[in-house]
Design an enzyme around this catalytic site. Structure first.
Site, PDB file in Angstrom:
ATOM      1  N   PRO A  46       0.814  -1.217   0.000  1.00  0.00           N
ATOM      2  CA  PRO A  46       0.000   0.000   0.000  1.00  0.00           C
ATOM      3  C   PRO A  46       0.848   1.267   0.000  1.00  0.00           C
ATOM      4  O   PRO A  46       1.676   1.458   0.872  1.00  0.00           O
ATOM      5  CB  PRO A  46      -0.804  -0.108   1.302  1.00  0.00           C
ATOM      6  CG  PRO A  46      -0.630  -1.514   1.771  1.00  0.00           C
ATOM      7  CD  PRO A  46       0.669  -1.978   1.224  1.00  0.00           C
ATOM      8  N   GLU A  47       0.634   2.074  -1.003  1.00  0.00           N
ATOM      9  CA  GLU A  47       1.240   3.399  -1.037  1.00  0.00           C
ATOM     10  C   GLU A  47       0.092   4.399  -1.035  1.00  0.00           C
ATOM     11  O   GLU A  47      -1.041   4.021  -0.794  1.00  0.00           O
ATOM     12  CB  GLU A  47       2.143   3.534  -2.272  1.00  0.00           C
ATOM     13  CG  GLU A  47       3.211   2.449  -2.311  1.00  0.00           C
ATOM     14  CD  GLU A  47       4.140   2.550  -3.514  1.00  0.00           C
ATOM     15  OE1 GLU A  47       4.252   3.636  -4.083  1.00  0.00           O
ATOM     16  OE2 GLU A  47       4.748   1.530  -3.876  1.00  0.00           O
TER      17      GLU A  47
ATOM     18  N   ARG B  36      16.843  -0.872  -2.467  1.00  0.00           N
ATOM     19  CA  ARG B  36      15.523  -1.202  -2.988  1.00  0.00           C
ATOM     20  C   ARG B  36      15.616  -1.650  -4.433  1.00  0.00           C
ATOM     21  O   ARG B  36      16.357  -1.052  -5.236  1.00  0.00           O
ATOM     22  CB  ARG B  36      14.597   0.031  -2.952  1.00  0.00           C
ATOM     23  CG  ARG B  36      14.445   0.644  -1.619  1.00  0.00           C
ATOM     24  CD  ARG B  36      13.378  -0.073  -0.805  1.00  0.00           C
ATOM     25  NE  ARG B  36      13.613   0.059   0.622  1.00  0.00           N
ATOM     26  CZ  ARG B  36      13.583   1.220   1.269  1.00  0.00           C
ATOM     27  NH1 ARG B  36      13.322   2.320   0.630  1.00  0.00           N
ATOM     28  NH2 ARG B  36      13.817   1.264   2.547  1.00  0.00           N
TER      29      ARG B  36
ATOM     30  N   LYS C 260       0.944   7.929   3.944  1.00  0.00           N
ATOM     31  CA  LYS C 260       0.456   6.554   3.921  1.00  0.00           C
ATOM     32  C   LYS C 260      -0.265   6.179   5.208  1.00  0.00           C
ATOM     33  O   LYS C 260      -0.555   5.005   5.436  1.00  0.00           O
ATOM     34  CB  LYS C 260       1.625   5.588   3.692  1.00  0.00           C
ATOM     35  CG  LYS C 260       2.414   5.833   2.407  1.00  0.00           C
ATOM     36  CD  LYS C 260       3.569   4.853   2.289  1.00  0.00           C
ATOM     37  CE  LYS C 260       4.650   5.361   1.353  1.00  0.00           C
ATOM     38  NZ  LYS C 260       5.862   4.532   1.404  1.00  0.00           N
TER      39      LYS C 260
END
Length: 283
Positions: A2-3, A269, A58
């Site tokens: 979820p962003e 990342r 968020k």
DNA sequence: CCACCGTCCTGGCTGC
DNA sequence: TGCAGCCAGGACGGTG
């Protein structure tokens, strides 16, 4: 994961169910999920009503008011509760369950509501966090601006970049710089802006800065528009990918030029980009 | 000021 | 088929 667009989708889905409801009993099955203390949450939250449900970055932000006296100001007069915040992190999910629904295998916190239903916070990886604080700012105070806010203009963005010299990808992930982007949308934003993830902010031309600002807002707006469906697909393991141009598409052709998408690691990342469209040097 | 690393977690994937 | 081992990833704290 979820962003901003996914959290926005959850907020819109939950808002009609939650606003006006009061919390009854709270059950915590994984105490570390409650960053501000599980005992305090269980002791303090019952009796508070959800006055509003918003998104900040968020975070889901439940503004609380006393369930009985309608005039009470949350956090006023040393009241212990004022805002309930939830961060879904990687795998957090929120669902309103019908009366009597048992906690699932991954339910970390169950919030019973005054109508018999319950808000379940499920989180496989246990990274998600719940906060109960007098003022929401205690949690959200460090966040950068909201990328979709009206006042996040190109001029405001330029001001934010003044005096900084950072790689674009880590910068976009920095929640104190800008609130809401995560690993997927950071890559999608850079693709749309045609900028290399390792480009430094101090080398951007005015035109590139303009493209980046526009890409941030367009990418997020478009994702929110499409997330009535794609969000569920993502969690169901479906073809969420169809909305994405580069993320998790290593080796597949760039939609713009056909060059195979490359995967590298930037700031720990996984990072995907088109080596042709997103050349290292400005052009 | 900025980059980098370890930590928290566990389902799902890879490879034997 | 079974299983060990590795990986992803948001935020944060510590180090260089």
């Amino acid at each position: 994961m979820p962003e901003l667009p996914e959290v926005e989708t959850v907020v819109r889905r939950l808002r009609p169910e939650m606003v006006g409801r009061a919390f009854a009993q709270v059950r915590v099955t994984w105490p570390r999920t409650v960053a501000t203390g599980a005992d305090q949450l269980c002791r303090t939250l019952p009796g508070w009503r959800v006055a509003a449900l918003e998104r900040r970055g968020k975070f889901l932000l439940f503004a609380l008011a006393r369930a009985t006296a309608g005039r009470a100001v949350p956090g006023d007069g040393g009241e212990p509760a004022g805002a309930l915040l939830i961060h879904l992190r990687m795998t957090g999910r929120l669902n309103v369950e019908p009366p009597g629904a048992p906690a699932g295998r991954f339910t970390r916190v169950a919030f019973d509501l005054d109508d018999g239903r319950a808000l379940h916070f499920d989180d496989v990886r246990k990274f998600g966090r719940v906060f109960l604080v007098p003022q929401a700012e205690a949690v959200t105070g460090m966040l950068g601006p909201e990328p979709l806010a009206e006042d996040f203009t190109l001029a405001a963005f330029r001001r934010l970049l003044v005096g900084r010299a950072r790689q674009l990808k880590p910068l976009l992930l920095d929640q104190t710089f800008l609130a809401g982007l995560g690993n997927i949308y950071a890559d999608e934003v850079l693709y749309r802006a045609r900028l290399h993830p390792l480009r430094r902010t101090d080398t951007l031309t005015p035109e590139e800065t303009r493209r980046l600002h526009r890409a941030i807002r367009d990418t997020l707006r478009k994702a929110i528009e499409h997330h009535g469906t794609s969000f569920d697909w993502a969690y169901a393991g479906g073809n969420y990918q169809e909305l994405l141009n580069v993320y998790d598409r290593a080796g597949q052709p760039c939609p713009r030029c056909g060059t195979p998408v490359v995967r590298t690691v930037v700031g720990q990342r996984g990072t995907y980009y088109c080596p042709e469209c997103q050349a290292r040097a400005s052009r």
